[in-house]
Design a protein around this motif. Structure first.
Motif, PDB file in Angstrom:
ATOM      1  N   MET A 262       0.835  -1.206   0.000  1.00 19.87           N
ATOM      2  CA  MET A 262       0.000   0.000   0.000  1.00 19.87           C
ATOM      3  C   MET A 262       0.869   1.256   0.000  1.00 19.87           C
ATOM      4  N   GLN A 263       1.980   1.212   0.755  1.00 20.00           N
ATOM      5  CA  GLN A 263       2.851   2.375   0.801  1.00 20.00           C
ATOM      6  C   GLN A 263       3.584   2.566  -0.514  1.00 20.00           C
ATOM      7  N   GLU A 264       3.967   1.445  -1.158  1.00 21.78           N
ATOM      8  CA  GLU A 264       4.603   1.554  -2.473  1.00 21.78           C
ATOM      9  C   GLU A 264       3.648   2.180  -3.463  1.00 21.78           C
ATOM     10  N   THR A 265       2.399   1.761  -3.416  1.00 24.01           N
ATOM     11  CA  THR A 265       1.380   2.331  -4.299  1.00 24.01           C
ATOM     12  C   THR A 265       1.205   3.814  -4.007  1.00 24.01           C
ATOM     13  N   GLY A 266       1.225   4.159  -2.712  1.00 23.43           N
ATOM     14  CA  GLY A 266       1.072   5.557  -2.320  1.00 23.43           C
ATOM     15  C   GLY A 266       2.219   6.415  -2.810  1.00 23.43           C
ATOM     16  N   ARG A 267       3.469   5.880  -2.821  1.00 21.46           N
ATOM     17  CA  ARG A 267       4.615   6.644  -3.288  1.00 21.46           C
ATOM     18  C   ARG A 267       4.552   6.905  -4.781  1.00 21.46           C
ATOM     19  N   LEU A 268       3.977   5.938  -5.513  1.00 23.14           N
ATOM     20  CA  LEU A 268       3.831   6.143  -6.953  1.00 23.14           C
ATOM     21  C   LEU A 268       2.924   7.328  -7.248  1.00 23.14           C
ATOM     22  N   HIS A 269       1.892   7.483  -6.412  1.00 22.88           N
ATOM     23  CA  HIS A 269       0.942   8.576  -6.637  1.00 22.88           C
ATOM     24  C   HIS A 269       1.425   9.882  -6.035  1.00 22.88           C
ATOM     25  N   GLN A 270       2.296   9.803  -4.999  1.00 18.62           N
ATOM     26  CA  GLN A 270       2.689  11.010  -4.281  1.00 18.62           C
ATOM     27  C   GLN A 270       4.159  11.359  -4.495  1.00 18.62           C
ATOM     28  N   GLY A 271       4.773  10.795  -5.499  1.00 19.84           N
ATOM     29  CA  GLY A 271       6.179  11.077  -5.739  1.00 19.84           C
ATOM     30  C   GLY A 271       7.065  10.144  -4.948  1.00 19.84           C
ATOM     31  N   ASN A 272       8.296  10.573  -4.735  1.00 18.36           N
ATOM     32  CA  ASN A 272       9.265   9.733  -4.042  1.00 18.36           C
ATOM     33  C   ASN A 272       9.354  10.014  -2.557  1.00 18.36           C
ATOM     34  N   ARG A 273       8.353  10.707  -2.011  1.00 19.60           N
ATOM     35  CA  ARG A 273       8.366  11.003  -0.579  1.00 19.60           C
ATOM     36  C   ARG A 273       8.354   9.703   0.224  1.00 19.60           C
ATOM     37  N   LYS A 274       9.327   9.555   1.146  1.00 20.64           N
ATOM     38  CA  LYS A 274       9.447   8.332   1.931  1.00 20.64           C
ATOM     39  C   LYS A 274       8.471   8.334   3.094  1.00 20.64           C
ATOM     40  N   LYS A 275       7.925   7.193   3.382  1.00 22.43           N
ATOM     41  CA  LYS A 275       7.012   7.005   4.533  1.00 22.43           C
ATOM     42  C   LYS A 275       7.487   5.809   5.354  1.00 22.43           C
ATOM     43  N   ARG A 276       7.212   5.856   6.645  1.00 23.63           N
ATOM     44  CA  ARG A 276       7.618   4.775   7.540  1.00 23.63           C
ATOM     45  C   ARG A 276       6.888   3.481   7.180  1.00 23.63           C
ATOM     46  N   ILE A 277       7.637   2.396   7.070  1.00 26.81           N
ATOM     47  CA  ILE A 277       7.057   1.082   6.854  1.00 26.81           C
ATOM     48  C   ILE A 277       7.138   0.326   8.173  1.00 26.81           C
ATOM     49  N   GLY A 278       6.010   0.019   8.764  1.00 28.76           N
ATOM     50  CA  GLY A 278       5.999  -0.707  10.041  1.00 28.76           C
ATOM     51  C   GLY A 278       4.629  -0.657  10.675  1.00 28.76           C
ATOM     52  N   LEU A 279       4.291  -1.735  11.374  1.00 24.90           N
ATOM     53  CA  LEU A 279       3.015  -1.828  12.072  1.00 24.90           C
ATOM     54  C   LEU A 279       3.263  -2.381  13.467  1.00 24.90           C
ATOM     55  N   THR A 280       2.365  -2.013  14.364  1.00 23.46           N
ATOM     56  CA  THR A 280       2.423  -2.586  15.715  1.00 23.46           C
ATOM     57  C   THR A 280       1.259  -3.553  15.884  1.00 23.46           C
ATOM     58  N   PHE A 281       1.540  -4.646  16.604  1.00 26.10           N
ATOM     59  CA  PHE A 281       0.549  -5.713  16.739  1.00 26.10           C
ATOM     60  C   PHE A 281       0.306  -6.021  18.215  1.00 26.10           C
ATOM     61  N   ALA A 282      -0.941  -6.306  18.539  1.00 27.56           N
ATOM     62  CA  ALA A 282      -1.313  -6.776  19.881  1.00 27.56           C
ATOM     63  C   ALA A 282      -2.150  -8.038  19.729  1.00 27.56           C
ATOM     64  N   HIS A 283      -2.066  -8.904  20.721  1.00 29.49           N
ATOM     65  CA  HIS A 283      -2.865 -10.137  20.681  1.00 29.49           C
ATOM     66  C   HIS A 283      -3.509 -10.375  22.041  1.00 29.49           C
ATOM     67  N   VAL A 284      -4.782 -10.767  22.029  1.00 27.11           N
ATOM     68  CA  VAL A 284      -5.545 -11.051  23.239  1.00 27.11           C
ATOM     69  C   VAL A 284      -5.955 -12.522  23.217  1.00 27.11           C
ATOM     70  N   GLY A 285      -5.563 -13.259  24.262  1.00 27.87           N
ATOM     71  CA  GLY A 285      -5.930 -14.670  24.333  1.00 27.87           C
ATOM     72  C   GLY A 285      -5.757 -15.210  25.741  1.00 27.87           C
ATOM     73  N   ASP A 286      -6.156 -16.478  25.941  1.00 26.32           N
ATOM     74  CA  ASP A 286      -6.219 -17.036  27.299  1.00 26.32           C
ATOM     75  C   ASP A 286      -5.118 -18.033  27.623  1.00 26.32           C
ATOM     76  N   ASN A 287      -4.390 -18.507  26.624  1.00 28.66           N
ATOM     77  CA  ASN A 287      -3.395 -19.553  26.858  1.00 28.66           C
ATOM     78  C   ASN A 287      -2.028 -18.930  27.154  1.00 28.66           C
ATOM     79  N   ARG A 288      -1.444 -19.308  28.293  1.00 35.34           N
ATOM     80  CA  ARG A 288      -0.190 -18.682  28.713  1.00 35.34           C
ATOM     81  C   ARG A 288       0.955 -18.952  27.732  1.00 35.34           C
ATOM     82  N   ARG A 289       1.000 -20.138  27.178  1.00 36.23           N
ATOM     83  CA  ARG A 289       2.091 -20.426  26.243  1.00 36.23           C
ATOM     84  C   ARG A 289       1.799 -19.834  24.864  1.00 36.23           C
TER      85      ARG A 289
END
Length: 738
Positions: A262-289
């Motif tokens: 998606m960011q590569e597609t966005g750069r094609l439309h917005q020029g060569n302006r660099k944007k941060r590539i990265g996501l943060t993830f969280a997980h909710v569950g009941d098993n300790r392992r």
């Protein structure tokens, strides 16, 4: 060969068999493999290391002993943040992942495999739960041999089931899926968290180790109110598992790759302006392992939701039939540990220890009345209040009535026909309780007899009471006869003089003791006609009220908590002999007198001829409970606390000045708020049980032994939990209490 090996290693020694099955049964995967290692060790230790004690049968405890929490309600043992606070923390991440079972979705059982009991019932196949577990184990083994992965889907499990049972795979799969969909329900805590996230536009994915397909899970989640998530990642389709973290890597890489595109597609439309590539993830569950350790190790910030069944072995009873026991434990755990429960200790007492009893008792009443053509059910006050509320929730189409009755009212109104019972309740049961004769007469509403008390002399002190007895002696022994008669006369006169000398006139302020109880009972009997005359108007008023209460019914059941069934017996006598109401009365009680009562067999003929029926136990059924339930240890009080009422004890029926029937009551309850909380807890359980099992009527066939089991557990360690609950109340079981 297999059977011979099993007989040699397992069945040859009972102790080894018991220890092996404790570890082996219900295990799959690595757990099942380890059970075989354990079996070999048992045999080596027994035969080669001479550990002969391993062959001895394990002692089975007759009753469970578990230390229940008494300082605080059990629901406070696990701390959860408020749903909005958890949602606020999760919104700090780009992608939030949720586990499904025991996190977003609950089953109404303490173990997931308990659901297979229901599937087996639908398919009409015996021992289906065990066979279904075995088939899954075999299917996973075959899958590993073929592909190096244990991840199987439902179709592969049923392929194995079809092979070993002959059941049609398509029908079986559909039945299992339909059962999951009908029984599973949303975790109310997580539903609030989820909806808050959706309102804020949070990106959500589902990540689960499961044999159900993405399509089935999607259907299940939508039925439970979870929609708007982006994608479901399920182990059986991705052939990756959370257990080793690979599924988390797959989910993370999937979204990182998608974000980069998606960011590569966005750069094609917005020029060569660099944007941060990265996501943060969280997980909710009941098993300790899987949901904590592996999630953290593979790039997810974990939010552990403690498994709602983690305290099952500590605090829930297992001395129950497997189907009802699993359902009971599951509902209780789900309720207490979801994160929304804020029950007081009294509410928890009602939900955990009274809910199953009331649900089962109502089911028993319902089945009995349907089978015996009962037209109307009379719930006797005060125990009948919560029973009627629960019954009307479960069976709203049936005709019921809440009728006023009590031990005091029954004793007074039936005194004409049940004199012995009247004297026993009014006098014998009050000996040594620090009450005066005046108090007793006032309780009996016999104040008119107070003025006669001082003039009363017992019969054995009256002239002529000691009659001479004739001794036949031969005339030749006249001298012996004369001497004997003289001695007899002297002894008789001495006894009379001594008794009269020690006799003290009974006074109103005298306490009732074992020394004067017989004299006081004789005083009441000497004025019996007056006693009956004083109760005459009350009998007439009660007759008018009950005629209106039963209407045209000719076959009714009188429902009470217990214990001798005298309440229903008194009504039956009055219907037949006093009021001449053409209506049959059958008594239904929760429990009877027990072996610990002074009159353990008081109701046996009524139980035998069917005019009285008992739910929990009697001398003929559940005799272990009949021997365990001890009124001297306040067991009656603990049960009556469950079915108590805010309404004061009923005193009796009277005619007002205008000729209308008037009801009178005794002193108010000391802790009405506590009683209200207990009732709320009971009704909450009844509603939950009805909601989740209304499609399965046989789940309401709760035996008396199962219904008593939670209270049996609560009575452990010298009733310390029950004593803690009862400490807040002033409830006693006596003639002035219903």
């Amino acid at each position: 060969m297999r059977e011979s090996l099993y007989a040699l290693l397992v069945n040859r020694q009972e102790g080894i068999a018991q220890r092996y099955h404790r570890v082996h049964d219900g295990r799959t995967g690595i757990g099942r493999f380890l059970s075989y290692i354990y079996l070999l060790w048992l045999n080596v230790a027994y035969y080669l290391l001479f550990c002969r004690w391993l062959g001895a049968p394990l002692a089975v405890p007759f009753y469970e002993e578990k230390r229940l929490p008494i300082k605080t309600p059990e629901n406070m043992l696990v701390k959860h943040p408020l749903p909005e606070h958890l949602a606020e923390k999760l919104m700090a991440y780009d992608i939030v992942s949720f586990d499904v079972f025991d996190t977003l979705v609950f089953r109404p059982f303490s173990e997931p495999t308990d659901l297979f009991y229901i599937v087996g019932q639908k398919l009409g196949y015996m021992d289906f739960k065990r066979i279904r577990m075995e088939a899954e184990y075999l299917a996973r083994g075959k899958k590993y041999d073929r592909c190096g992965s244990f991840e199987v889907n439902l179709s592969e499990i049923w392929e194995q089931l079809e092979e070993i049972t002959g059941l049609d795979r398509t029908v079986g799969m559909q039945t299992e899926i339909e059962t999951e969909l009908s029984l599973c329900y949303a975790n109310p805590y997580m539903l609030q968290v989820y909806r808050k996230l959706r309102e804020c536009g949070q990106r959500i994915v589902i990540t689960s180790d499961m044999y159900l397909t993405e399509k089935t899970l999607d259907q299940l989640l939508c039925r439970c109110g979870y929609d708007g998530y982006e994608k479901i990642f399920v182990s059986c389709e991705e052939q990756r598992t959370k257990g080793n973290g690979v599924l988390f890597d797959y989910v993370r890489n999937y979204y990182l790759r998608k974000s980069q595109e998606m960011q590569e597609t966005g750069r094609l439309h917005q020029g060569n302006r660099k944007k941060r590539i990265g996501l943060t993830f969280a997980h909710v569950g009941d098993n300790r392992r899987s949901d904590l350790e592996m999630a953290k190790k593979h790039g997810f910030t974990p939010f552990l939701y403690p498994n709602i069944n983690q305290n099952t072995l500590l605090y829930r009873c297992y001395d129950m039939s497997p189907v009802i026991g699993g359902a009971y434990r599951g509902l209780v755990n789900n309720h207490l540990y979801s994160g929304l429960c804020r029950d007081s200790q009294n509410m928890e007492y009602g939900y955990v220890y009274g809910g199953l009893f009331v649900t089962g008792y109502c089911g028993f009443i319902h089945r009995y009345c349907r089978a015996h053509g009962i037209e109307k059910i009379l719930f006797l006050s005060r125990d009948g209040e919560i029973l009627k509320k629960a019954y009307d929730l479960l069976y709203p189409e049936e005709e019921t009535a809440y009728v006023y009755w009590s031990r005091l009212a029954a004793a007074k109104l039936s005194a004409k026909y049940m004199k012995y019972d009247y004297l026993r309740k009014m006098i014998d049961h009050k000996v040594g309780q620090n009450v005066t004769l005046e108090d007793i007469l006032r309780d009996m509403e016999l104040e008119d007899l107070l003025c006669r008390l001082g003039d009363f002399v017992p019969e054995y002190l009256r002239e002529g009471y000691y009659q001479e007895f004739v001794v036949e002696i031969d005339e030749a022994d006249a001298r012996i006869k004369e001497r004997l008669e003289k001695q007899r006369q002297e002894i008789r006169e001495m006894k009379i003089v001594n008794r009269r000398k020690n006799w003290k006139t009974m006074k109103p302020k005298d306490k009732l003791t074992y020394a004067n109880a017989g004299d006081f009972a004789e005083f009441i009997c000497s004025n019996w006609e007056t006693v009956l005359e004083l109760y005459q108007k009350q009998r007439e008023a009660a007759g008018v009220w009950y005629r209106e209460a039963i209407g045209r019914a000719q076959n009714v059941a009188a429902v009470d908590i217990g214990w001798a069934g005298s309440g229903a017996a008194a009504l039956k006598v009055l219907f037949e002999k006093e009021w001449e109401i053409p209506c049959r009365v059958t008594g239904i009680v929760a429990g009877t007198n027990t072996i610990h009562n002074a009159e353990p067999y008081m109701s046996e003929t009524m139980l035998q001829d069917g005019s009285l029926v008992s739910y929990l136990y009697s001398a003929a059924e559940n005799r272990d409970l009949w021997k365990k339930h001890n009124p001297a240890q306040m067991y009656n009080v603990y049960f009556e606390l469950l079915t108590s009422s805010e309404q004061p004890s009923f005193k009796g029926f009277y005619f007002s000045k205008s000729g209308e029937v008037e009801l009178k009551f005794q002193k108010p309850e000391s802790n009405p708020e506590g009683i209200r909380e207990i009732q709320e807890g009971i009704l909450a359980f009844v509603r939950d049980y009805q909601q989740h099992f209304k499609a399965y009527p046989y789940m309401f066939h709760i035996s008396g032994r199962d219904a008593y089991a939670p209270m049996l557990l609560a009575s452990g360690f010298k009733e310390r939990y029950l004593k803690k609950i009862n400490k807040e109340f002033d409830l006693t079981v006596g003639i002035t209490e219903n």
